[in-house]
Design an enzyme around this catalytic site. Structure first.
Site, PDB file in Angstrom:
ATOM      1  N   GLU A   1     -10.660   4.497  -8.531  1.00  9.34           N
ATOM      2  CA  GLU A   1      -9.918   5.432  -7.672  1.00  9.34           C
ATOM      3  C   GLU A   1     -10.716   5.801  -6.412  1.00  9.34           C
ATOM      4  O   GLU A   1     -10.685   6.929  -5.936  1.00  9.34           O
ATOM      5  CB  GLU A   1      -9.439   6.655  -8.466  1.00  9.34           C
ATOM      6  CG  GLU A   1      -8.506   6.195  -9.586  1.00  9.34           C
ATOM      7  CD  GLU A   1      -7.462   7.166 -10.026  1.00  9.34           C
ATOM      8  OE1 GLU A   1      -7.198   8.130  -9.299  1.00  9.34           O
ATOM      9  OE2 GLU A   1      -6.886   6.944 -11.104  1.00  9.34           O
ATOM     10  N   GLY A   2     -11.423   4.785  -5.912  1.00  9.98           N
ATOM     11  CA  GLY A   2     -12.252   4.958  -4.719  1.00  9.98           C
ATOM     12  C   GLY A   2     -13.695   5.159  -5.114  1.00  9.98           C
ATOM     13  O   GLY A   2     -14.024   6.141  -5.798  1.00  9.98           O
ATOM     14  N   THR A   3     -14.567   4.231  -4.695  1.00  6.43           N
ATOM     15  CA  THR A   3     -15.998   4.351  -5.014  1.00  6.43           C
ATOM     16  C   THR A   3     -16.566   5.629  -4.377  1.00  6.43           C
ATOM     17  O   THR A   3     -15.933   6.232  -3.503  1.00  6.43           O
ATOM     18  CB  THR A   3     -16.772   3.154  -4.420  1.00  6.43           C
ATOM     19  OG1 THR A   3     -16.564   3.165  -2.995  1.00  6.43           O
ATOM     20  CG2 THR A   3     -16.305   1.827  -4.997  1.00  6.43           C
ATOM     21  N   GLY A  53      -4.895  11.586  -7.934  1.00  6.02           N
ATOM     22  CA  GLY A  53      -5.539  10.802  -8.994  1.00  6.02           C
ATOM     23  C   GLY A  53      -7.026  11.109  -9.066  1.00  6.02           C
ATOM     24  O   GLY A  53      -7.613  11.187 -10.145  1.00  6.02           O
ATOM     25  N   TRP A 113      -8.238  -5.572 -12.261  1.00  5.09           N
ATOM     26  CA  TRP A 113      -8.802  -4.361 -12.897  1.00  5.09           C
ATOM     27  C   TRP A 113      -7.737  -3.291 -13.138  1.00  5.09           C
ATOM     28  O   TRP A 113      -7.948  -2.104 -12.835  1.00  5.09           O
ATOM     29  CB  TRP A 113      -9.934  -3.759 -12.034  1.00  5.09           C
ATOM     30  CG  TRP A 113     -10.935  -4.755 -11.568  1.00  5.09           C
ATOM     31  CD1 TRP A 113     -11.818  -5.446 -12.341  1.00  5.09           C
ATOM     32  CD2 TRP A 113     -11.161  -5.192 -10.218  1.00  5.09           C
ATOM     33  NE1 TRP A 113     -12.564  -6.283 -11.549  1.00  5.09           N
ATOM     34  CE2 TRP A 113     -12.192  -6.148 -10.250  1.00  5.09           C
ATOM     35  CE3 TRP A 113     -10.598  -4.861  -8.984  1.00  5.09           C
ATOM     36  CZ2 TRP A 113     -12.669  -6.779  -9.104  1.00  5.09           C
ATOM     37  CZ3 TRP A 113     -11.064  -5.491  -7.851  1.00  5.09           C
ATOM     38  CH2 TRP A 113     -12.085  -6.427  -7.902  1.00  5.09           C
ATOM     39  N   SER A 135      -5.467  -2.561  -6.523  1.00  8.87           N
ATOM     40  CA  SER A 135      -6.639  -3.428  -6.309  1.00  8.87           C
ATOM     41  C   SER A 135      -6.315  -4.900  -6.500  1.00  8.87           C
ATOM     42  O   SER A 135      -5.508  -5.279  -7.343  1.00  8.87           O
ATOM     43  CB  SER A 135      -7.756  -3.058  -7.290  1.00  8.87           C
ATOM     44  OG  SER A 135      -8.076  -1.707  -7.142  1.00  8.87           O
ATOM     45  N   THR A 171      -5.761  -0.700 -15.025  1.00  8.90           N
ATOM     46  CA  THR A 171      -5.792   0.170 -16.204  1.00  8.90           C
ATOM     47  C   THR A 171      -4.414   0.157 -16.864  1.00  8.90           C
ATOM     48  O   THR A 171      -3.397   0.170 -16.172  1.00  8.90           O
ATOM     49  CB  THR A 171      -6.146   1.613 -15.771  1.00  8.90           C
ATOM     50  OG1 THR A 171      -7.416   1.583 -15.133  1.00  8.90           O
ATOM     51  CG2 THR A 171      -6.186   2.565 -16.948  1.00  8.90           C
TER      52      THR A 171
HETATM   53  N1  CAA Z   1      -4.326  10.754   2.180  1.00  8.63           N
HETATM   54  C1  CAA Z   1      -3.200  10.555   2.906  1.00  8.63           C
HETATM   55  N2  CAA Z   1      -3.104   9.589   3.840  1.00  8.63           N
HETATM   56  C2  CAA Z   1      -4.174   8.803   4.031  1.00  8.63           C
HETATM   57  C3  CAA Z   1      -5.374   8.968   3.310  1.00  8.63           C
HETATM   58  C4  CAA Z   1      -5.431  10.002   2.343  1.00  8.63           C
HETATM   59  N3  CAA Z   1      -6.526  10.220   1.610  1.00  8.63           N
HETATM   60  N4  CAA Z   1      -6.256   8.025   3.708  1.00  8.63           N
HETATM   61  C5  CAA Z   1      -5.655   7.316   4.660  1.00  8.63           C
HETATM   62  N5  CAA Z   1      -4.389   7.782   4.857  1.00  8.63           N
HETATM   63  C6  CAA Z   1      -3.409   7.289   5.841  1.00  8.63           C
HETATM   64  C7  CAA Z   1      -3.942   7.469   7.257  1.00  8.63           C
HETATM   65  O1  CAA Z   1      -3.595   8.720   7.788  1.00  8.63           O
HETATM   66  C8  CAA Z   1      -3.295   6.326   8.011  1.00  8.63           C
HETATM   67  O2  CAA Z   1      -1.991   6.677   8.402  1.00  8.63           O
HETATM   68  P1  CAA Z   1      -1.528   6.594   9.968  1.00  8.63           P
HETATM   69  O3  CAA Z   1      -1.755   5.183  10.402  1.00  8.63           O
HETATM   70  O4  CAA Z   1      -0.096   6.997   9.952  1.00  8.63           O
HETATM   71  O5  CAA Z   1      -2.409   7.547  10.698  1.00  8.63           O
HETATM   72  C9  CAA Z   1      -3.166   5.242   6.958  1.00  8.63           C
HETATM   73  O6  CAA Z   1      -3.245   5.889   5.666  1.00  8.63           O
HETATM   74  C10 CAA Z   1      -4.258   4.190   7.063  1.00  8.63           C
HETATM   75  O7  CAA Z   1      -5.472   4.872   6.974  1.00  8.63           O
HETATM   76  P2  CAA Z   1      -6.832   4.356   7.600  1.00  8.63           P
HETATM   77  O8  CAA Z   1      -6.603   3.844   8.986  1.00  8.63           O
HETATM   78  O9  CAA Z   1      -7.820   5.444   7.411  1.00  8.63           O
HETATM   79  O10 CAA Z   1      -7.136   3.099   6.673  1.00  8.63           O
HETATM   80  P3  CAA Z   1      -8.503   2.372   6.358  1.00  8.63           P
HETATM   81  O11 CAA Z   1      -8.221   0.923   6.292  1.00  8.63           O
HETATM   82  O12 CAA Z   1      -9.580   2.841   7.288  1.00  8.63           O
HETATM   83  O13 CAA Z   1      -8.839   2.799   4.819  1.00  8.63           O
HETATM   84  C11 CAA Z   1      -9.513   4.167   3.017  1.00  8.63           C
HETATM   85  C12 CAA Z   1      -8.795   4.060   4.356  1.00  8.63           C
HETATM   86  C13 CAA Z   1      -9.660   5.642   2.774  1.00  8.63           C
HETATM   87  C14 CAA Z   1     -10.887   3.523   3.021  1.00  8.63           C
HETATM   88  C15 CAA Z   1      -8.617   3.500   1.926  1.00  8.63           C
HETATM   89  O14 CAA Z   1      -8.532   2.110   2.110  1.00  8.63           O
HETATM   90  C16 CAA Z   1      -9.057   3.801   0.500  1.00  8.63           C
HETATM   91  O15 CAA Z   1      -8.838   4.894   0.005  1.00  8.63           O
HETATM   92  N6  CAA Z   1      -9.679   2.830  -0.202  1.00  8.63           N
HETATM   93  C17 CAA Z   1      -9.997   2.956  -1.602  1.00  8.63           C
HETATM   94  C18 CAA Z   1      -8.885   2.464  -2.472  1.00  8.63           C
HETATM   95  C19 CAA Z   1      -8.919   3.034  -3.848  1.00  8.63           C
HETATM   96  O16 CAA Z   1      -9.154   4.206  -4.055  1.00  8.63           O
HETATM   97  N7  CAA Z   1      -8.610   2.194  -4.835  1.00  8.63           N
HETATM   98  C20 CAA Z   1      -8.522   2.628  -6.176  1.00  8.63           C
HETATM   99  C21 CAA Z   1      -7.653   1.707  -6.974  1.00  8.63           C
HETATM  100  S1  CAA Z   1      -6.605   2.532  -8.090  1.00  8.63           S
HETATM  101  C22 CAA Z   1      -7.494   2.780  -9.500  1.00  8.63           C
HETATM  102  O17 CAA Z   1      -8.682   2.629  -9.531  1.00  8.63           O
HETATM  103  C23 CAA Z   1      -6.710   3.296 -10.643  1.00  8.63           C
HETATM  104  C24 CAA Z   1      -7.333   3.083 -11.967  1.00  8.63           C
HETATM  105  O18 CAA Z   1      -7.143   2.082 -12.561  1.00  8.63           O
HETATM  106  C25 CAA Z   1      -8.094   4.153 -12.602  1.00  8.63           C
END
Ligand code: CAA
Length: 380
Positions: A363-365, A242, A156, A126, A158
């Site tokens: 880890e994703g809203t 995660g 943010w 992030s 952790t």
């Molecule tokens: N698993 C595997 N591959 C994935 C995937 C998944 N869940 N989601 C996307 N991908 C791959 C896609 O297949 C794509 O690959 P190709 O181009 O080869 O086909 C590539 O990743 C890009 O994917 P998208 O085109 O779907 O990308 P997007 O811009 O539309 O975004 C999203 C996808 C799912 C919204 C992503 O941006 C996302 O998950 N966002 C949330 C981020 C997040 O979870 N952050 C958490 C921070 S970590 C944290 O919080 C830890 C902590 O401290 C507790």
């Protein structure tokens, strides 16, 4: 179908429950108030194997299944969600990510310390302008031949200050979009890496959440995880697992609040009888228990799918989406069951209610989980 835990799984659950009761309960309110990271307890968790439960024993891990991991997460989260988020990030984002995608040298160099509790890991995706929209990385890792030059800010994070091994996601080739992103291992002490301000949070206040900044940090090429351009896939693949950890955390927060409400409802008397005998309270308890059981099934199913080597991205998103909603609903009701006592710190439920909220965000809203789920169910 077999819903029974194995003897080993039950033993892990019992050990985690005992640890949480004996080592985490005392001082949890003070740590929350003072925003103090449970450093000593997390170190103990490493020594007991809770920080690296699924890692191969050849690297110092427990070699356990994901079901055992979620059982332990659930028990520890009932008492201290600040300790359990540290555990979740270390287990499922850092250790799992390195073991799955790292080189043999990286595994040998980092995993034993991350497993023993000597080191803690952090996962740095992030940014101020890239939370949900994770492909919009501003942090840059420019290829300089034998090293990357890393510049940018992460938000943010952790374990931000307590970690010593950081997996940092950064853009190397902007023209390639998400295919030009890399994941680099950054160690605390590298020149130009500064741990910035600590966040003053609503919940999980014992968790050590920081901003990080990188100014011309030279990261050796051998610290890149996976092939050039694999960083975004690394982040997504790792987050799939995660989210099972965070779903288990949400489940534990809900179950912890429910257990407190159940106990209190049998002790507290109004109008001449325990409040549990008033239908208004009994029905609340019934709803809480039902929601928790449903969340538990989703969480265990996602963990089971992962253990079977099947696709679990949809299942982990569903588990996190639902368990975090349940955590919020149940903790609010647990405060209500406690009445005025629920609103003060001594009874723990107000803290659990504050802790629950983050499970719908990190880890994703919940909205991101719905993107993952809807894309998955609509793809065929
Ligand atoms: N698993 C595997 N591959 C994935 C995937 C998944 N869940 N989601 C996307 N991908 C791959 C896609 O297949 C794509 O690959 P190709 O181009 O080869 O086909 C590539 O990743 C890009 O994917 P998208 O085109 O779907 O990308 P997007 O811009 O539309 O975004 C999203 C996808 C799912 C919204 C992503 O941006 C996302 O998950 N966002 C949330 C981020 C997040 O979870 N952050 C958490 C921070 S970590 C944290 O919080 C830890 C902590 O401290 C507790």
């Amino acid at each position: 179908m077999n819903f029974k835990l194995t003897e080993e799984q039950q033993a892990v659950k019992d050990a985690a429950r005992d640890f949480a009761q004996s080592e985490l309960l005392e001082g949890v309110i003070e740590r929350d108030t003072e925003q103090r990271f449970p450093a000593q307890q997390v170190r103990q968790m490493g020594e007991l194997g809770f920080m690296s439960m699924m890692v191969d024993p050849m690297y110092g891990g427990g070699g356990m299944d994901t079901i055992s991991y979620v059982l332990a997460m659930e028990e520890i989260s009932k008492i201290d969600a600040s300790a359990s988020v540290s555990m979740s990030v270390n287990n499922s984002l850092v250790c799992w990510g390195l073991e799955k995608y790292g080189t043999e040298e990286q595994k040998k160099k980092y995993l034993p310390r991350l497993c023993s509790g000597e080191a803690i890991g952090a996962f740095c995706l992030s940014e101020p302008e890239a939370g949900s929209d994770a492909t919009s990385q501003v942090t840059e890792a420019i290829d300089q031949g034998d090293h990357y030059l890393l510049n940018g800010t992460k938000n943010w994070i952790t374990n931000g200050n307590s970690a010593s091994v950081y997996l940092v996601i950064a853009q190397t080739d902007r023209e390639k979009g998400h295919k030009g992103i890399n994941c680099l291992i950054v160690e605390k002490g590298m020149e130009g890496f500064v741990v910035g301000k600590k966040e003053d949070k609503l919940g999980i206040r014992g968790s050590d959440t920081h901003m990080l900044s990188f100014t011309d940090v030279k990261v050796p090429k051998e610290n890149r995880v996976g092939e050039d351009g694999f960083g975004f896939k690394f982040a997504m693949g790792t987050l799939n697992g995660g989210r099972i950890g965070i779903a288990a955390q949400a489940l534990g927060i809900a179950a912890g609040a429910y257990e407190l409400a159940l106990k209190y409802s049998k002790e507290r008397k109004t109008f001449g009888k325990p409040i549990s005998e008033h239908q208004a309270i009994a029905f609340k308890l019934a709803d809480m228990a039902t929601k928790i059981e449903a969340a538990r099934h989703l969480v265990y199913k996602a963990a089971w799918l992962k253990d079977q080597g099947e696709d679990y991205s949809e299942a982990s998103a569903m588990a996190k989406l639902y368990a975090s909603e349940v955590a919020m609903d149940v903790t609010v009701e647990a405060v209500q069951v406690h009445g005025g006592y629920g609103y003060v710190k001594e009874y723990h439920v107000e803290r659990l209610m504050r802790d629950a909220k983050i499970t719908q965000i990190y880890e994703g809203t919940s909205e991101i989980q719905k993107i993952v789920i809807s894309r998955s169910i609509l793809k065929d």
